[in-house]
Design a protein around this motif. Structure first.
Motif, PDB file in Angstrom:
ATOM      1  N   GLU A  74       5.554  -8.285  -3.643  1.00 10.90           N
ATOM      2  CA  GLU A  74       5.068  -9.638  -3.945  1.00 10.90           C
ATOM      3  C   GLU A  74       3.892  -9.962  -3.014  1.00 10.90           C
ATOM      4  N   VAL A  75       3.388 -11.186  -3.115  1.00 12.86           N
ATOM      5  CA  VAL A  75       2.280 -11.596  -2.245  1.00 12.86           C
ATOM      6  C   VAL A  75       2.579 -12.979  -1.680  1.00 12.86           C
ATOM      7  N   ALA A  76       2.353 -13.156  -0.391  1.00 14.06           N
ATOM      8  CA  ALA A  76       2.431 -14.480   0.233  1.00 14.06           C
ATOM      9  C   ALA A  76       1.004 -14.997   0.366  1.00 14.06           C
ATOM     10  N   VAL A  77       0.837 -16.319   0.364  1.00  9.42           N
ATOM     11  CA  VAL A  77      -0.506 -16.896   0.325  1.00  9.42           C
ATOM     12  C   VAL A  77      -0.632 -18.059   1.295  1.00  9.42           C
ATOM     13  N   LEU A  78      -1.725 -18.102   2.016  1.00 10.26           N
ATOM     14  CA  LEU A  78      -2.087 -19.280   2.803  1.00 10.26           C
ATOM     15  C   LEU A  78      -3.367 -19.846   2.206  1.00 10.26           C
ATOM     16  N   GLN A  79      -3.557 -21.146   2.333  1.00  6.21           N
ATOM     17  CA  GLN A  79      -4.811 -21.764   1.933  1.00  6.21           C
ATOM     18  C   GLN A  79      -5.495 -22.259   3.198  1.00  6.21           C
ATOM     19  N   ARG A  80      -6.732 -21.831   3.368  1.00  4.26           N
ATOM     20  CA  ARG A  80      -7.497 -22.193   4.561  1.00  4.26           C
ATOM     21  C   ARG A  80      -8.925 -22.521   4.147  1.00  4.26           C
ATOM     22  N   ASP A  81      -9.392 -23.739   4.435  1.00  3.62           N
ATOM     23  CA  ASP A  81     -10.783 -24.126   4.125  1.00  3.62           C
ATOM     24  C   ASP A  81     -11.181 -23.752   2.696  1.00  3.62           C
ATOM     25  N   ASP A  82     -10.425 -24.197   1.712  1.00  7.92           N
ATOM     26  CA  ASP A  82     -10.787 -23.966   0.308  1.00  7.92           C
ATOM     27  C   ASP A  82     -10.827 -22.505  -0.106  1.00  7.92           C
ATOM     28  N   ARG A  83     -10.172 -21.643   0.641  1.00  7.18           N
ATOM     29  CA  ARG A  83     -10.078 -20.251   0.202  1.00  7.18           C
ATOM     30  C   ARG A  83      -8.619 -19.835   0.356  1.00  7.18           C
ATOM     31  N   TYR A  84      -8.252 -18.778  -0.373  1.00  2.00           N
ATOM     32  CA  TYR A  84      -6.887 -18.244  -0.243  1.00  2.00           C
ATOM     33  C   TYR A  84      -6.907 -17.009   0.635  1.00  2.00           C
ATOM     34  N   ILE A  85      -5.875 -16.872   1.461  1.00  5.60           N
ATOM     35  CA  ILE A  85      -5.677 -15.679   2.269  1.00  5.60           C
ATOM     36  C   ILE A  85      -4.417 -15.010   1.727  1.00  5.60           C
ATOM     37  N   TYR A  86      -4.581 -13.807   1.196  1.00  5.71           N
ATOM     38  CA  TYR A  86      -3.460 -13.092   0.572  1.00  5.71           C
ATOM     39  C   TYR A  86      -2.827 -12.101   1.534  1.00  5.71           C
ATOM     40  N   TYR A  87      -1.509 -12.170   1.623  1.00  3.17           N
ATOM     41  CA  TYR A  87      -0.712 -11.260   2.445  1.00  3.17           C
ATOM     42  C   TYR A  87       0.114 -10.404   1.501  1.00  3.17           C
ATOM     43  N   LEU A  88      -0.402  -9.223   1.199  1.00  2.00           N
ATOM     44  CA  LEU A  88       0.290  -8.311   0.287  1.00  2.00           C
ATOM     45  C   LEU A  88       1.523  -7.778   1.029  1.00  2.00           C
ATOM     46  N   ILE A  89       2.693  -8.061   0.479  1.00  2.00           N
ATOM     47  CA  ILE A  89       3.925  -7.608   1.141  1.00  2.00           C
ATOM     48  C   ILE A  89       4.262  -6.229   0.575  1.00  2.00           C
ATOM     49  N   THR A  90       3.905  -5.194   1.327  1.00  2.00           N
ATOM     50  CA  THR A  90       4.032  -3.845   0.772  1.00  2.00           C
ATOM     51  C   THR A  90       5.188  -3.053   1.361  1.00  2.00           C
ATOM     52  N   LYS A  91       5.943  -3.670   2.280  1.00  3.16           N
ATOM     53  CA  LYS A  91       7.082  -2.954   2.880  1.00  3.16           C
ATOM     54  C   LYS A  91       8.011  -3.975   3.537  1.00  3.16           C
ATOM     55  N   LYS A  92       9.227  -3.526   3.872  1.00  7.71           N
ATOM     56  CA  LYS A  92      10.233  -4.436   4.410  1.00  7.71           C
ATOM     57  C   LYS A  92       9.977  -4.750   5.892  1.00  7.71           C
ATOM     58  N   LYS A  93       9.843  -3.707   6.680  1.00 13.24           N
ATOM     59  CA  LYS A  93       9.668  -3.904   8.125  1.00 13.24           C
ATOM     60  C   LYS A  93       8.330  -3.360   8.586  1.00 13.24           C
ATOM     61  N   ALA A  94       7.823  -3.909   9.678  1.00 13.76           N
ATOM     62  CA  ALA A  94       6.539  -3.476  10.240  1.00 13.76           C
ATOM     63  C   ALA A  94       6.525  -1.970  10.513  1.00 13.76           C
ATOM     64  N   SER A  95       7.683  -1.423  10.904  1.00 20.64           N
ATOM     65  CA  SER A  95       7.749  -0.003  11.262  1.00 20.64           C
ATOM     66  C   SER A  95       7.833   0.922  10.048  1.00 20.64           C
ATOM     67  N   HIS A  96       8.036   0.353   8.848  1.00 16.66           N
ATOM     68  CA  HIS A  96       8.101   1.169   7.624  1.00 16.66           C
ATOM     69  C   HIS A  96       6.699   1.519   7.131  1.00 16.66           C
ATOM     70  N   LYS A  97       6.648   2.366   6.088  1.00 18.89           N
ATOM     71  CA  LYS A  97       5.388   2.662   5.406  1.00 18.89           C
ATOM     72  C   LYS A  97       5.489   2.148   3.974  1.00 18.89           C
ATOM     73  N   PRO A  98       4.367   1.713   3.406  1.00 15.23           N
ATOM     74  CA  PRO A  98       4.401   1.260   2.010  1.00 15.23           C
ATOM     75  C   PRO A  98       4.410   2.446   1.049  1.00 15.23           C
ATOM     76  N   THR A  99       4.658   2.181  -0.224  1.00 15.53           N
ATOM     77  CA  THR A  99       4.509   3.197  -1.258  1.00 15.53           C
ATOM     78  C   THR A  99       3.363   2.763  -2.179  1.00 15.53           C
ATOM     79  N   TYR A 100       2.870   3.690  -2.994  1.00 16.45           N
ATOM     80  CA  TYR A 100       1.822   3.323  -3.949  1.00 16.45           C
ATOM     81  C   TYR A 100       2.367   2.320  -4.959  1.00 16.45           C
TER      82      TYR A 100
END
Ligand SMILES: NC(=O)c1ccc[n+]([C@H]2O[C@H](COP(=O)([O-])OP(=O)(O)OC[C@H]3O[C@@H](n4cnc5c(N)ncnc54)[C@H](O)[C@@H]3O)[C@@H](O)[C@H]2O)c1
Length: 159
Positions: A74-100
């Motif tokens: 999924e994706v989390a989103v912040l709104q800052r100064d009329d723009r969106y900042i997208y946080y692509l959630i590609t894995k569970k923990k910081a120490s993990h690796k994402p998959t394609y």
């Protein structure tokens, strides 16, 4: 200081993909201030290393991101100064690796949000291809496929 980015075209893209996916040499944070931004993080929103840490310093919002309770793909989103900042959630923990697959799903989620909210331009680093160890040829192909049927322009910054 203003950074002049040098525009280079990757050779393995089709002409249509080249127009949608521009590759630029320079600091991501020198992109036009109205562009949406995107990068990859984990469900825990730690952002303790890599470019994610810079996003945390610049835009804060860790509590706001955690409250969205977004899961991998999924994706989390912040709104800052009329723009969106997208946080692509590609894995569970910081120490993990994402998959394609998680990368593709998160990009699909970002595409849906962008289309629903009139976003026309997204700037990003080579997502998933630093600390997270994915292959840029594969990630850029996925990006091209996901955004193929849109008019959204994507600019990829590399240092
Ligand atoms: N323990 C941890 O906290 C931990 C562990 C692994 C990864 N991470 C972090 O890294 C993960 C994301 O990995 P990733 O490979 O997507 O990202 P990344 O490795 O942070 O960066 C992706 C690419 O962007 C490049 N880059 C860095 N700064 C800039 C800049 N200013 N402009 C343009 N390009 C730049 C970087 O060299 C790399 O090629 C996230 O989970 C994040 O939290 C944290």
């Amino acid at each position: 200081a203003v950074t002049i980015a040098h525009v280079t075209m990757a050779t393995h893209f089709s002409k249509e993909q080249e127009e949608r996916l521009r590759c630029v040499k320079g600091d991501l944070f020198s992109c036009p201030p109205q562009d949406a931004l995107a990068h990859c993080i984990s469900e825990d929103c730690r952002m303790g290393a890599g470019i994610a840490r810079l996003f945390k310093e610049k835009f804060g919002g860790v509590r706001e991101l955690l409250d969205q309770q977004k899961k991998t793909g999924e994706v989390a989103v912040l709104q800052r100064d009329d723009r969106y900042i997208y946080y692509l959630i590609t894995k569970k923990k910081a120490s993990h690796k994402p998959t394609y697959d998680s990368m593709r799903k998160s990009l699909e989620a970002m595409k849906a949000h962008s289309l629903n909210n009139g976003v026309t331009d997204i700037s990003m680093p080579r997502i998933g291809c630093g600390l997270d160890g994915l292959d840029w040829n594969k990630v850029s192909a996925i990006l091209g496929e996901v955004f193929e049927d849109t008019d959204i322009k994507i600019t990829v910054y590399t240092l």
